[in-house]
Design a protein around this motif. Sequence first.
Motif, short mmCIF file in Angstrom:
data_model
loop_
_atom_site.label_atom_id
_atom_site.label_comp_id
_atom_site.label_asym_id
_atom_site.label_seq_id
_atom_site.Cartn_x
_atom_site.Cartn_y
_atom_site.Cartn_z
N THR A 164 -22.03 0.84 -2.00
CA THR A 164 -21.65 -0.17 -2.87
C THR A 164 -20.42 -0.88 -2.40
N MET A 165 -20.34 -2.16 -2.25
CA MET A 165 -19.26 -3.01 -1.99
C MET A 165 -18.70 -4.03 -2.73
N CYS A 166 -19.51 -5.08 -2.97
CA CYS A 166 -19.28 -6.17 -3.57
C CYS A 166 -19.30 -6.20 -5.14
N HIS A 167 -20.41 -5.20 -5.60
CA HIS A 167 -20.41 -5.29 -7.03
C HIS A 167 -20.98 -6.47 -7.62
N GLY A 220 -23.82 -8.46 -6.24
CA GLY A 220 -25.14 -8.77 -5.66
C GLY A 220 -24.93 -9.63 -4.67
N GLY A 221 -23.92 -9.63 -3.46
CA GLY A 221 -23.84 -10.50 -2.64
C GLY A 221 -23.90 -9.86 -1.48
N CYS A 222 -24.02 -8.49 -1.28
CA CYS A 222 -24.15 -7.82 0.05
C CYS A 222 -25.30 -6.87 0.31
N GLY A 223 -25.98 -6.67 -0.60
CA GLY A 223 -27.24 -5.81 -0.47
C GLY A 223 -27.14 -4.23 0.09
N CYS A 224 -25.75 -3.69 0.02
CA CYS A 224 -25.74 -2.40 0.41
C CYS A 224 -26.42 -1.23 -0.60
N CYS A 225 -26.62 -1.90 -1.79
CA CYS A 225 -26.65 -0.94 -2.87
C CYS A 225 -28.18 -1.05 -3.35
N ASN A 281 -30.71 -5.04 -6.78
CA ASN A 281 -29.20 -4.45 -6.74
C ASN A 281 -28.85 -3.55 -7.77
N CYS A 296 -26.11 -2.32 -8.18
CA CYS A 296 -24.79 -2.61 -8.53
C CYS A 296 -24.77 -3.37 -9.80
S1 FES Z 1 -22.98 -3.90 -4.03
FE1 FES Z 1 -23.15 -5.73 -2.88
S2 FES Z 1 -24.90 -6.32 -3.86
FE2 FES Z 1 -24.49 -4.65 -4.77
#
Ligand code: FES
Length: 1320
Positions: free
Chosen positions: A80-83, A85-90, A111, A113
């Motif tokens: 997780t990074m942005c929480h 929906g903007g980065c996709g790592c989750c 997502n 997150c």
């Molecule tokens: S943590 Fe970035 S999209 Fe879910």
Amino acid sequence: MKKSNNSGPRNIFAAQCKRWEEMETASLQGQSSDPAEDGTAAGRLMIRVNGVLHDVKDEDPQMPLAEYLRSILHLCGTKTMCHEGGCGCCVVVIEYDDPVKPEKRMIKSMNSCLFPIGSLLSLKNHQVITIEALGSVKKGLHPIQQRLADYNGSQCGFCSPGFVMQMYGLLKNNATPGAQEVEDNFDGNVCRCTGYRPILDAMKSFVKDADIRLRGSFTDMEDLMICPKTKWPCKRSSLGEVVPCTGPAEGSTSKLYNKDGIKWYQPTTLTQLYLLMQEHSREAVKLVHGDTAKGVYKGDGPYKISIDVKGIPDLYKVTMEPDGLKVWSNVTLSSLIDYLKQYSDQSPSYNVIARHLLKVANGPVRNAGGWAGNLMMKWKYREFVSDVFVVFEVAGAKVTVSDITGLNTYTPMQFLDVNMQGKVLLYVEIPKLTEGEKMNTYKIMPRMQNAHTYVSAGFRVQLRAWDKKQSVESISMVYTGISKHFIHAVATEKYLQGKDITCNVTLQGALTILEKELIPDDNNPLLASAKYRKSLALGLFYKFFLSLLSENVVSPCNRSAQYSLERPVSTGKQTYCSKPEEYPLTKPMPKLNAHLQTSGEAQFINDLLPVPNELFAAFVLSTEGNATISTIDITAAMSVPGAAAVLKAKDIPGSNTFVPPPMEVEEILSSGPVLYAGQPIALCVADSQHHALQMVGEVKVTYKDQKPPIVTLDEAIEKKSFYPPPAKEILVGDPTGAISVSPCKIEGELRVGEQYHFHMETQICRCVPTEDGLDVQASSQWLDFAQQAIAGAIGIPVKDINITTKRLGGAYGGKGTRASLVACSAAVAATVLCRPVRCIMDLSTNMKTIGKRHGYIFKYKVGFNEDGTLNGVIITYYCDNGSSPNDNEVGLALFFSDNAYKCKNWQLTPIAVKTNRAAHTWCRAPGSTPNIFVIETILEHVAKFLSLDPIRVKQKNLYAQGDTTPMGFVLPYCSIRELYSSQLTKVDVAGRLQAIKKFNADNSWKKKGLAVVPLKYCLFWTDGYYLCTVSIFASDGSVIVSQGGIESGQGLDTKVAQVCAYALGIPVDFISIKPTTTINSPNSGATGGSITSELNCLGVKNCCEILRKRMKPVKDKLPPGTSWKDLVAACFKDKVNLTAQYWVWPDPQPRDAPQYNSYGVTVAEAEIDVLTGENQISQVDILFDCGESMNPDIDIGQVEGAFVMGMGYWLLEKMIYDPKTGEVLNAGTWDYKPPFSKSIPINFNIELLKNAPNPMGVLRSKASGEPPQCMSCATLFAVKRAIEAARQDVGQDTYFPLSGPATVSVIQTSCLVDYRNFSI
Ligand code: FES
Ligand SMILES: Cc1cc2nc3c(=O)[nH]c(=O)nc-3n(C[C@H](O)[C@H](O)[C@H](O)COP(=O)(O)OP(=O)(O)OC[C@H]3O[C@@H](n4cnc5c(N)ncnc54)[C@H](O)[C@@H]3O)c2cc1C
Ligand code: FES
């Protein structure tokens, strides 16, 4: 507005209501009527993850799935990074039965997150699939994981699981996607390291007709076949018990309570929903569908009542009615797009809407989020730039709203004024176009993918053809992004009625009225300028107007307005040579940990399981930019469940600074003075990250002595707010005199903004008190620095701080000195509370609290001859250091002022500016990236002044071998002239310039440009000091290596292993690179400046040489061909010390000259849409001198990654500050836009210079991490060339400065678009 007859449904409601009440009671008592079907049976609420059922009855149903996976199930492969929906790592994949066709499985990437765990219970036969289910290094990798690794598609690896899962979702739906489909698939995934090209290549290798280059030797397509029985890929080992399905049965209602009294309902019929709405009609109720809106409006709520509507099958219906498509409110955006495509033969508008909706958010958000939630966001937040609203309104759609009393139907615009308390959006009816109607929509965004709009517009017109003319019967013109209230261009619509559109008079008449009625909001710094948005809105109308006309009516040069930029599938070539005879040295090979990364097994600090009693810390940030703290009230914060403490400056046991002396103090927590908005002033510590963040929201801070902060460079310059000179001014020759006698002179000013590092792993540190002091896991590029800082902050000797770092999830300079802020904070909390403490910055805190790449204003004067030869250059560099001068870079910047150009007279004046912003810090290629841009701009300015080709003017001024730089360094091996001319020829610059010239002459509204940027980049080894150790195990000959650098994605560990294997003459897999620690590599310097890999390789090589020397006498006594293992055993027997250590700290070169220079040339070509400012980089060809690359795969990866990060800096990434407080306003993925996979050059070619051994480098290599980034400004110049072509068309063929970032809005504005020039 239509009111329906609702007497029928009401009776049914009453009957169903009774049944529902019985069901609810049964459910709450754990007596479900159908325990086999109902996951709520026996009080259990089961969700299934990777084939295993988990009972979530004790969990908060609102808990994001990512948190559940990571914290409860310890499935930490999902990051997780942005929480938001903007980065996709989750991204995970969720499978479930199609609610309307149960025989069909829905398989969607989402997502985690955002997705609440409670919602899984509404999805029948659901199954969450995480990266862990796909494969692992031990059990075998899934083909996607394998290929991503083998194609070098991971660097730091933080983003990799998200990419793998996103691809898995695609392939599970379509095992043979096309290349375009694959590229379209990644509109929600960020990778800051790789530059995307290798990721896209890896994924495109699954395309059936994949380019032979991409297919490689993989033969495992059939591995992706999904077993119909287990629903898992075939050929896989068991994934654990696959148990009967969960999900609520028809007619039942599950109701979950969480600890804080929040109610969560899951109706399965509309009746139940209405009754629930009625029951809670006086309370704030949240209907939960995709729950993605919280990614945009985080502060929405809180709600005590949540009703999850996903379990209501009736709301998923889609029917094609005689008048159009009727879509119920549970239909997600993805499904809506599919239906629109499916029925596109019914109305041309359906394709238009589908195309537009594909630009909403990103795949995983569209898979979860629905049109209804989107419309409700618009209803609630009138300023929300809803694309759904625009397309529905222009299409003439009608939405139906219902409650227990009945149904009402509205236009989307009417709907905005409906009282929605207790009501539900039921369905939308999207009509077909009638005969003669035409419709189109437009969305212009700051980035090609995953971005909200600047302005979206939709136009629908009914035309009547008569006598070769066409007149408007009726027209609908809808906009968003202009202002809160501006929806229809009413006056223009009225004007156009009955008008003939085949004449310029109508066009200009409409534009004139439209210009008047468009009054954009201009009070929100986050919005693009009002001027741009208005011009854009006019341009979009113009585009639509022309699109209505047949080709022969529109003049050929205006036809380019009719179409949008089309981006084909990207491609690229990587050219290098290696020396097989030296393998594993020079061997292109994937990184050692690539498989761990792509399988999600590579552990980052936040993946470490909490140790007993572990606490979590979060910062309270100042909201003022220049003030003194008056009070900090922690009462409410301490009543948050799980609260442990709120620490303030006075609680710090040692020195309140996170930078060790002799650097200037930077307080860990403000002791009173506030230097910038975003500065930490207290630390909330709790039993979970969630609670710590909750506490932060409850701390109340008051301020006194508020003064206006200095938030811009201009203000600071005006007030002379400067730090002491950071470096001496460089004065060579007599620049003032040379300029004054020069036949030509120019002066100018230029700016560049800041750049957020955007490391996917945000700042993090965990400290665990031990009997030995403090064990620290730090995400830091500089352990020695962090160790000293922590020791100072908690007042214990350095020897008692043990720091370990295995890897970083990206850093790019942001985790140099700045990482010790979280490290010191965690250490202070751990020491004060005597408990382990983890401190992780959420994205917003990271962006507000930590400084960025320094912003600059440059002022220059230049004198030159008529052929463009430089005579004298004077540049003043105003560098924004923010609130501390510690990480000053402007002195360093001077080394790059000349780039590749010779001049006899220079005056270079560095000024470090003090503002009330977070102290800025080093960011990949610090100093060099912005400063090379200045001299490049100067050369462009010179060329424009002389009306010469800048490519030739640059060529004329290039250094030759033996020339001297302004810093007094002689260039002994300078090859830039040869590289420059060979690259011009190789990529046919002359031919392409001709073609561009013709294109620009033929097209008024699309323009192309081409630019060339050469590079000289000086590398210094003097500040590189690292301790390396190589130990051979006597028992089996395996080898461990520790070195002083930090693996942050740059491939350091792999290069070190290759060098070690080469130097010892053993295979790479004999070697293990251990985490860097302050125990095995004390006193080691920072990882940065591109030199870490080579210097640690040097250290390890020297260790190996020591070992070989020690082993040689034994080896000489053994028979030839003795195995390594036997040799080692013999050495051990002979008492040979099998551990060697080497302290690398190279002596400076004479006169402090660089160790060596790197050279390169980049040619970039761009195309822009003049009316909108949209642009794409069609082709980039980079020739880069990497010496004799130790690992061409890694070095190419560095070149691409650096270049694309640079492109972000020049074309996309803009920091926005509150003009009053200086607070960062765009602290998140919604408003800050690093490059995505479609931001990269369409044709991206890299060549590592062949046969170029570096006599001054380690094993003849050169650095690759930073230098290539400095050529990325070529993309801005290519765009600028295209803008110049547009300006020529309006008679403005003069020089203009183009500062960075040249965003879409800046590009359009620079084109000087004037609607009065629009014609047919
Ligand atoms: S943590 Fe970035 S999209 Fe879910
Ligand atoms: C990263 C990201 C990027 C985005 N980009 C864009 C973009 O470019 N353009 C754009 O237009 N939008 C964009 N969005 C917004 C996105 O389209 C919405 O978040 C999504 O459509 C909301 O649908 P949902 O089902 O998740 O709604 P939810 O989040 O579940 O609900 C949102 C609101 O609607 C209410 N609601 C839900 N269903 C109903 C119903 N049937 N009746 C009454 N009320 C209901 C809820 O109570 C809640 O208040 C973006 C969102 C994210 C997270
Ligand atoms: S590898 Fe993609 S973010 Fe680091």
